[in-house]
Design a protein around this motif. Structure first.
Motif, PDB file in Angstrom:
ATOM      1  N   TRP A  90       2.605  47.731  63.639  1.00  0.00           N
ATOM      2  CA  TRP A  90       2.870  46.341  63.992  1.00  0.00           C
ATOM      3  C   TRP A  90       3.294  46.326  65.456  1.00  0.00           C
ATOM      4  O   TRP A  90       3.934  47.264  65.920  1.00  0.00           O
ATOM      5  N   ILE A 156      -5.955  33.022  53.569  1.00  0.00           N
ATOM      6  CA  ILE A 156      -4.894  34.032  53.495  1.00  0.00           C
ATOM      7  C   ILE A 156      -5.444  35.311  52.890  1.00  0.00           C
ATOM      8  O   ILE A 156      -5.166  36.412  53.367  1.00  0.00           O
ATOM      9  N   GLY A 160      -4.963  37.969  55.382  1.00  0.00           N
ATOM     10  CA  GLY A 160      -3.562  38.317  55.100  1.00  0.00           C
ATOM     11  C   GLY A 160      -3.203  39.770  55.306  1.00  0.00           C
ATOM     12  O   GLY A 160      -2.057  40.091  55.598  1.00  0.00           O
ATOM     13  N   ALA A 161      -4.171  40.685  55.169  1.00  0.00           N
ATOM     14  CA  ALA A 161      -3.845  42.105  55.284  1.00  0.00           C
ATOM     15  C   ALA A 161      -3.292  42.441  56.661  1.00  0.00           C
ATOM     16  O   ALA A 161      -2.651  43.455  56.849  1.00  0.00           O
ATOM     17  N   ASP A 162      -3.527  41.561  57.634  1.00  0.00           N
ATOM     18  CA  ASP A 162      -3.071  41.820  59.002  1.00  0.00           C
ATOM     19  C   ASP A 162      -1.672  41.273  59.312  1.00  0.00           C
ATOM     20  O   ASP A 162      -1.162  41.499  60.394  1.00  0.00           O
ATOM     21  N   SER A 163      -1.081  40.520  58.401  1.00  0.00           N
ATOM     22  CA  SER A 163       0.190  39.884  58.743  1.00  0.00           C
ATOM     23  C   SER A 163       1.348  40.531  58.012  1.00  0.00           C
ATOM     24  O   SER A 163       1.276  40.794  56.821  1.00  0.00           O
ATOM     25  N   ILE A 166       3.166  37.250  54.748  1.00  0.00           N
ATOM     26  CA  ILE A 166       2.204  36.182  54.489  1.00  0.00           C
ATOM     27  C   ILE A 166       2.847  35.063  53.685  1.00  0.00           C
ATOM     28  O   ILE A 166       2.225  34.082  53.370  1.00  0.00           O
TER      29      ILE A 166
END
Lengths: 450, 450
Positions: A90, A156, A160-163, A166
């Motif tokens: 991240w 999402i 969503g896998a990138d946040s 979520i």
């Protein structure tokens, strides 16, 4: 319950070079536990285990490792491995990492990153220490107001896998300005065809990038949010502060206050990982300052040499008197400093604090004086004047100590200084000097010292 | 940004008796802000505003109010209103409330609750203070292993409104034993037809109902969870600890440590809301104990009366010596106590801490002694022996203070006592006595006092 991988078991797997079994054991262990295990291994072992980790797990373990282990891994990594780590991290973790690394290594890490990652990291590196910008996460879920619930959930699921979080989704306009907020819970509990615009809360509670991180975390706590959106001066959404980072800030800030209140410069690393010279450096400055104050108190005491030469017994009550004064004062200052840190006591409460401490100190002072008077009458029969002197000095000392202890941290805050410096050590020194003056003046009045 | 409702605006709406506008303004304000506003109103005003709140919002505001406001509302509520409040509250909030109320009122509240709510509350009331059971929430989302993702999401949509945290779902068998955990995120990112049994993590990290709440929150933090499942002795899922309650525990425990380390009994209420007598009571006990230690130190000092009668100058260095010793010792004890509280320092690190403090104290002691020696030579030219006495006593004092300060909190923990009592106040008293003995013994050896 989780079957924990032990250090011995890990070492055995390494020795047997059974990479399949090793990989299996690693993927069944939580990243936070793996980081603890890796930290206990020798450097070559750590490197071998780290290389056996699947890419995504490697990044998670990496961000949980202490800085010196991260540095060792980076120095041993090939450019390709480095790039993989940086891209999987991240952005806030990558920035934390870069802040700890020597400049030469930072350059190598940034070169390994993709151009857009590099740009984001560079932007984050410019936020001042302890600012909201320095703890925020760049990855968040954003929706548009004209999406239906079904579209939003599909969006999402796709992105969503990138946040990092979520669970709270932010609604932005074309210029990335924050328009509203909606939780996954609200989306799930609404019908598929409902519009995001109708579900979202428009009055969004936010933080600014340059704001103090402690204030933002207090807001996160007050409203029980899982994340707090961070906006720039134009109201554009630039990141979020997640609750797990908020908890870390809470713990770090409390530790910093403990250190400052014990007259130390706050440390960046945990105690066991801090070198002896750094520890000594953090402690010496304040000890020197306080030593000089102690010398001044000694000078004050010197002025009463005639008094204690005439009556040496007086000297033996000094430790009891100054210790009690110091303790009474630091009780008050601790409560007020902590009350201000958690946001309960504000500057406008000055009069209430003063009045409260005054009454408490009269009760406490009276009780302690009474006990002392009785014990002195019993120990030194006939010396009523001495007992009265000590008891009266103790009462006045407690009264002054508690009001000074309660008021000085607020005064520090008023003058934009850190209230935590007005804690036990400084309060004790100040109260020492006051109590000696009070003591010898009462003694001069009540006892035949001349 | 949120348009905040001010106290004046709220009072104006009340005076105008415009119930529609009032209700509108209230529903547009966050419950946490409403609680702050209500706390500032007079009792009759507070009651009027509270009655204007919609039922669900009323429960949220209620749980954010300080205990004395909650009590006032309950005493003024009709049985029907009371029942509505209790049923809308989360069980953990209802229990917090009942723990603060007088027995007669508790009975009335329990009678107003539905039988199943009453049973749950009674069960929660039996968990010991500071246990995981006392902070857990009874409302959670549970799934079954043979559900598909589509069925699971439909189930959450149907029942989710009742759970404080729907983001982490727990999978239980027919006997309510915990079998696995799956996050909403994982469900959303998987395909509709995937099975919960295939997605769930089987090695669940849990807490026990009787476990210490601090340990459970440390686990929540370590793994960055949004909630931690709580199981009874048979492995049945009985509740969850959510991250927002975890943050409150973190802050409360830090405050408690600050209070204990400043020699006070920990308080249950915030400073401004605590009465003068309670504050005085919390402070007097430790001050008395420390006063007695101060008397013992005075007694030790009395044994050297001959020495300071012969050379009164010696007395004037006492404050500097004891203050520096106390400060040096409490620096070390603060770092070790905090290190143990956040789980960094364990009992097995005893030798490392001792060795570290020994080396740090030699550096710090040497620096302070050198400064002191130089200043004494300059202030009292020709009195080399006195300067040497003070410098040597200071060095030994810092050495002993730091090793004692570092080691005593760990010893306390070993004997199952609270390490926080080995903080500044007690360390100062212990070090005072040691430093005086050291000082006068060195003085006797180096100076012509007989």
């Amino acid at each position: 319950m989780k079957q924990n991988l032990t250090l011995e078991a890990l070492r055995q797997l390494l020795e047997r070079r059974d990479m399949c079994a090793l990989r299996d054991a690693l993927t069944q262990t939580h990243p936070a536990d793996l980081a603890e295990l890796l930290d206990e291994l020798d450097r070559p072992e750590m490197l071998a285990v780290f290389r056996a980790l699947p890419k995504e797990l490697a990044a998670e373990v990496f961000s949980d490792l202490p800085p010196e282990d991260q540095q060792a891994l980076i120095q041993a990594a090939t450019d390709q491995e480095l790039s993989a780590i940086v891209e999987e991290l991240w952005v806030d973790d990558a920035v934390d990492l870069l802040e700890e690394l020597p400049a030469g290594v930072v350059k190598r890490v940034l070169q390994a990153a993709r151009p857009d990652t590099r740009q984001l990291i560079n932007q984050f590196l410019h936020y001042p220490e302890n600012s909201v910008g320095s703890i925020m996460t760049a990855e968040f879920t954003d929706l548009k107001r004209d999406m239906t619930v079904a579209q939003a959930i599909a969006h999402i699921r796709r992105t969503g896998a990138d946040s990092e979080s979520i669970y709270t989704c932010y609604v932005t306009d074309a210029a990335r300005r924050l328009e509203g907020v909606v939780t996954i819970r609200e989306l799930l509990l609404a019908g598929d065809q409902a519009l995001v615009a109708d579900l979202m809360e428009r009055d969004v509670i936010t933080a600014g990038t340059g704001e103090d991180r402690e204030a933002a975390v207090a807001r996160l706590m007050k409203y029980d949010f899982l994340s707090l959106p961070v906006v720039d001066r134009e109201g554009r959404l630039v990141g979020i502060v997640t609750v797990d980072d908020g908890m870390d800030v809470l713990e770090e800030e409390a530790t910093e206050d403990f250190e400052k209140m014990a007259a130390m410069a706050p440390s960046e690393k945990p105690y066991l990982k801090t070198g002896v010279f750094t520890l000594a450096r953090h402690r010496i400055v304040w000890l020197l300052v306080l030593m000089v104050s102690g010398m001044i108190t000694g000078g004050i005491l010197g002025r009463y040499e005639a008094a204690f030469s005439a009556m040496p017994l007086l000297v033996t009550f000094i430790p009891m008197l100054t210790d009690t004064g110091g303790n009474a004062g630091s009780q008050s200052s601790t409560l007020v400093i902590r009350g201000m840190a958690v946001g309960e006591i504000r500057l406008r409460d000055f009069a209430r604090v003063f009045w409260k401490e005054l009454r408490v100190s009269m009760l406490v002072g009276a009780a302690l004086s009474a006990v002392n008077y009785v014990r002195l009458i019993l120990t030194y029969p006939g010396q009523t004047a001495t007992a009265l002197t000590v008891a009266a000095a103790l009462f006045v000392t407690v009264l002054l100590a508690k009001t000074v202890g309660g008021v000085l941290p607020m005064a520090a805050k008023f003058f934009k200084a850190d209230p935590a410096i007005m804690a036990a050590p400084l309060i004790t020194t100040i109260v020492d000097a006051i109590s000696l003056v009070v003591y010898f003046n009462i003694a001069s009045a009540l006892l035949p010292l001349a």
